[in-house]
Design a protein around this motif. Sequence first.
Motif, PDB file in Angstrom:
ATOM      1  N   ARG A   5     -23.795   9.360 -50.095  1.00 52.27           N
ATOM      2  CA  ARG A   5     -22.843   8.771 -49.146  1.00 52.27           C
ATOM      3  C   ARG A   5     -23.131   7.291 -48.953  1.00 52.27           C
ATOM      4  O   ARG A   5     -22.218   6.453 -48.968  1.00 52.27           O
ATOM      5  CB  ARG A   5     -22.918   9.511 -47.803  1.00 52.27           C
ATOM      6  N   PHE A  38     -10.077   5.117 -45.052  1.00 46.95           N
ATOM      7  CA  PHE A  38      -9.626   6.491 -44.807  1.00 46.95           C
ATOM      8  C   PHE A  38     -10.467   7.489 -45.588  1.00 46.95           C
ATOM      9  O   PHE A  38     -10.573   8.656 -45.211  1.00 46.95           O
ATOM     10  CB  PHE A  38      -8.139   6.630 -45.177  1.00 46.95           C
ATOM     11  N   ASP A  39     -11.051   7.031 -46.677  1.00 50.19           N
ATOM     12  CA  ASP A  39     -11.876   7.921 -47.490  1.00 50.19           C
ATOM     13  C   ASP A  39     -13.256   8.156 -46.871  1.00 50.19           C
ATOM     14  O   ASP A  39     -13.854   9.212 -47.045  1.00 50.19           O
ATOM     15  CB  ASP A  39     -12.033   7.322 -48.895  1.00 50.19           C
ATOM     16  N   VAL A  41     -14.118   7.508 -43.371  1.00 53.23           N
ATOM     17  CA  VAL A  41     -14.096   7.901 -41.958  1.00 53.23           C
ATOM     18  C   VAL A  41     -12.894   8.818 -41.731  1.00 53.23           C
ATOM     19  O   VAL A  41     -11.842   8.658 -42.362  1.00 53.23           O
ATOM     20  CB  VAL A  41     -13.993   6.657 -41.040  1.00 53.23           C
ATOM     21  N   GLU A  42     -13.052   9.793 -40.823  1.00 55.85           N
ATOM     22  CA  GLU A  42     -11.977  10.751 -40.557  1.00 55.85           C
ATOM     23  C   GLU A  42     -10.915  10.111 -39.668  1.00 55.85           C
ATOM     24  O   GLU A  42     -10.888  10.289 -38.447  1.00 55.85           O
ATOM     25  CB  GLU A  42     -12.543  12.012 -39.890  1.00 55.85           C
ATOM     26  N   ILE A  43     -10.031   9.347 -40.303  1.00 59.32           N
ATOM     27  CA  ILE A  43      -8.977   8.628 -39.599  1.00 59.32           C
ATOM     28  C   ILE A  43      -7.634   9.235 -39.960  1.00 59.32           C
ATOM     29  O   ILE A  43      -7.343   9.484 -41.139  1.00 59.32           O
ATOM     30  CB  ILE A  43      -8.985   7.128 -39.980  1.00 59.32           C
ATOM     31  N   ARG A  44      -6.788   9.442 -38.953  1.00 59.91           N
ATOM     32  CA  ARG A  44      -5.442   9.972 -39.191  1.00 59.91           C
ATOM     33  C   ARG A  44      -4.420   8.846 -39.306  1.00 59.91           C
ATOM     34  O   ARG A  44      -3.455   8.944 -40.052  1.00 59.91           O
ATOM     35  CB  ARG A  44      -5.014  10.901 -38.047  1.00 59.91           C
ATOM     36  N   CYS A  98      -3.710  12.226 -31.651  1.00 65.02           N
ATOM     37  CA  CYS A  98      -5.048  12.015 -32.212  1.00 65.02           C
ATOM     38  C   CYS A  98      -6.113  12.448 -31.210  1.00 65.02           C
ATOM     39  O   CYS A  98      -5.960  12.261 -30.001  1.00 65.02           O
ATOM     40  CB  CYS A  98      -5.258  10.539 -32.571  1.00 65.02           C
ATOM     41  N   GLY A 121      -8.126   9.207 -34.717  1.00 64.53           N
ATOM     42  CA  GLY A 121      -8.753  10.250 -35.525  1.00 64.53           C
ATOM     43  C   GLY A 121      -9.874  10.927 -34.769  1.00 64.53           C
ATOM     44  O   GLY A 121      -9.810  11.126 -33.552  1.00 64.53           O
ATOM     45  N   ARG A 122     -10.931  11.247 -35.485  1.00 65.02           N
ATOM     46  CA  ARG A 122     -12.108  11.869 -34.881  1.00 65.02           C
ATOM     47  C   ARG A 122     -13.335  11.132 -35.386  1.00 65.02           C
ATOM     48  O   ARG A 122     -13.590  11.075 -36.588  1.00 65.02           O
ATOM     49  CB  ARG A 122     -12.199  13.350 -35.260  1.00 65.02           C
ATOM     50  N   GLU A 124     -17.326  10.782 -35.209  1.00 62.30           N
ATOM     51  CA  GLU A 124     -18.494  11.605 -34.857  1.00 62.30           C
ATOM     52  C   GLU A 124     -19.741  10.742 -34.684  1.00 62.30           C
ATOM     53  O   GLU A 124     -20.371  10.323 -35.658  1.00 62.30           O
ATOM     54  CB  GLU A 124     -18.742  12.652 -35.951  1.00 62.30           C
ATOM     55  N   ASP A 128     -20.551   7.156 -37.487  1.00 63.14           N
ATOM     56  CA  ASP A 128     -19.180   6.699 -37.732  1.00 63.14           C
ATOM     57  C   ASP A 128     -18.945   5.329 -37.109  1.00 63.14           C
ATOM     58  O   ASP A 128     -18.267   4.478 -37.708  1.00 63.14           O
ATOM     59  CB  ASP A 128     -18.181   7.702 -37.158  1.00 63.14           C
TER      60      ASP A 128
END
Length: 319
Positions: A5, A38-39, A41-44, A98, A121-122, A124, A128
Motif C-alpha cells: 500500500r 478515489f483509488d 481513499v474510500e471516497i464517494r 455520505c 465518503g468514509r 477511517e 486516511d
Amino acid sequence: ETILRKSRIMTSLADLGAMMQKEQDQSEVLEFFWDIFFDLVEIRKALLLVNDIRAGTIWYTSEKGFSEDEIREISKKYLSRDVQNRQQEALEIQLEDCHQTLPIFLKGKGSSLIGLLVLGGRFEGEEDMELIDIFTEPLGAYLENSLLSRKLEEKANTDPMTGLYNRGYFDQALHYEHKKFSTLGMNYAIVVADVNMLKKANDLYGHEAGDRLIRKVSKLLEDQVRNTDILARTGGDEFAILLPETDDHSAQCFVKRMEEEVFKAVFLALRDGEQFPIKVSFGQAGSDLFSNVEELLKEADRQMYEAKESYYQNMQKYR
C-alpha cells in the motif's frame, strides 16, 4: 499488504508530481488526481473550487458525483465575505448521501486561500487523514503556481497611470458578478465616480498636476474598497467600483461615506503652497433594484451626472 500500500502511495505521488510538471491543462491534471485519490481513499464524491486571482471569485470547478444544487449551495457558502476574508476558518457542510463530509481549505504560501476541497465518503482514522493531507498539499501548491501565472497575465488588465484595473477587466468582473447573481442569488452593486475640475487643473497647472490629481483620487478610493471589490479606472477622469454581496442601500451608504468623510475638505498640494480642491461626483445602483446590467449601469451614471451638474451649479452660484 502495508508495504504494498505504501509503495502504491509513493508511486502515485511521483506520478502526480510528474503530471503537474509537464501538463498545462488543469482539467487533465485534476482528472488524474481524482483517479489516484478515489483509488486510495474510500471516497464517494468530491468537489474542488479554486479561487481566482481576485478574492470572492471562482476560477475553476471540478467535481465527481455532485449535483448542480449541491455545487450551488456550497459555492454560495464558500464565496461569502467572511470565508474569503479568512474571518471564518471552517464550513459546515453535510452531504446527506455520505457517511462523512470533509471540507478542506487549500492554502498557499502565507496561508493564502487557494480553494476548497469537499470530500464525501468514509474516512477511517488517522491513516486516511494523513493520506488526504499527503495528496492535498501538492495539489494546493500546483494550484497556487497556476494562479501566479494568471497574475502575470493580469498586468494587461491594469491602467498604467494608477495601477488600478482597466475598463476591459471591470466589464469581465461585472459579467461574472451578474452570473453569480443569476445562479446563486448573491446581490452586487456598482458605484461610478467622476473627478470634477480635471480640465481646470490641467489648464491652470499643467497635465502633470492633472495626473497627480487622478492618482490622488485613485489612492483615496483604493484605501476604502475591500479585497473582494473591483476598483477600475474606466476613462480619463472616471472610475467604477464593483461591490459584491452588496445591495442598493449598502451602496448608498458607501457613497454617502465617501462624500461626507473621504472626500470632504481634501486638497492637492501645488506650487507655492496652493491647494487645489479634490471633488468627486458619485452614483450607484444595486442588483436588488435593477436586475439588468444595462439598466444598473444607466442608473448609476444618471445619478453621477446629476450629482456632477449639481456641484457645478452650486460652484457658480457661490463663486
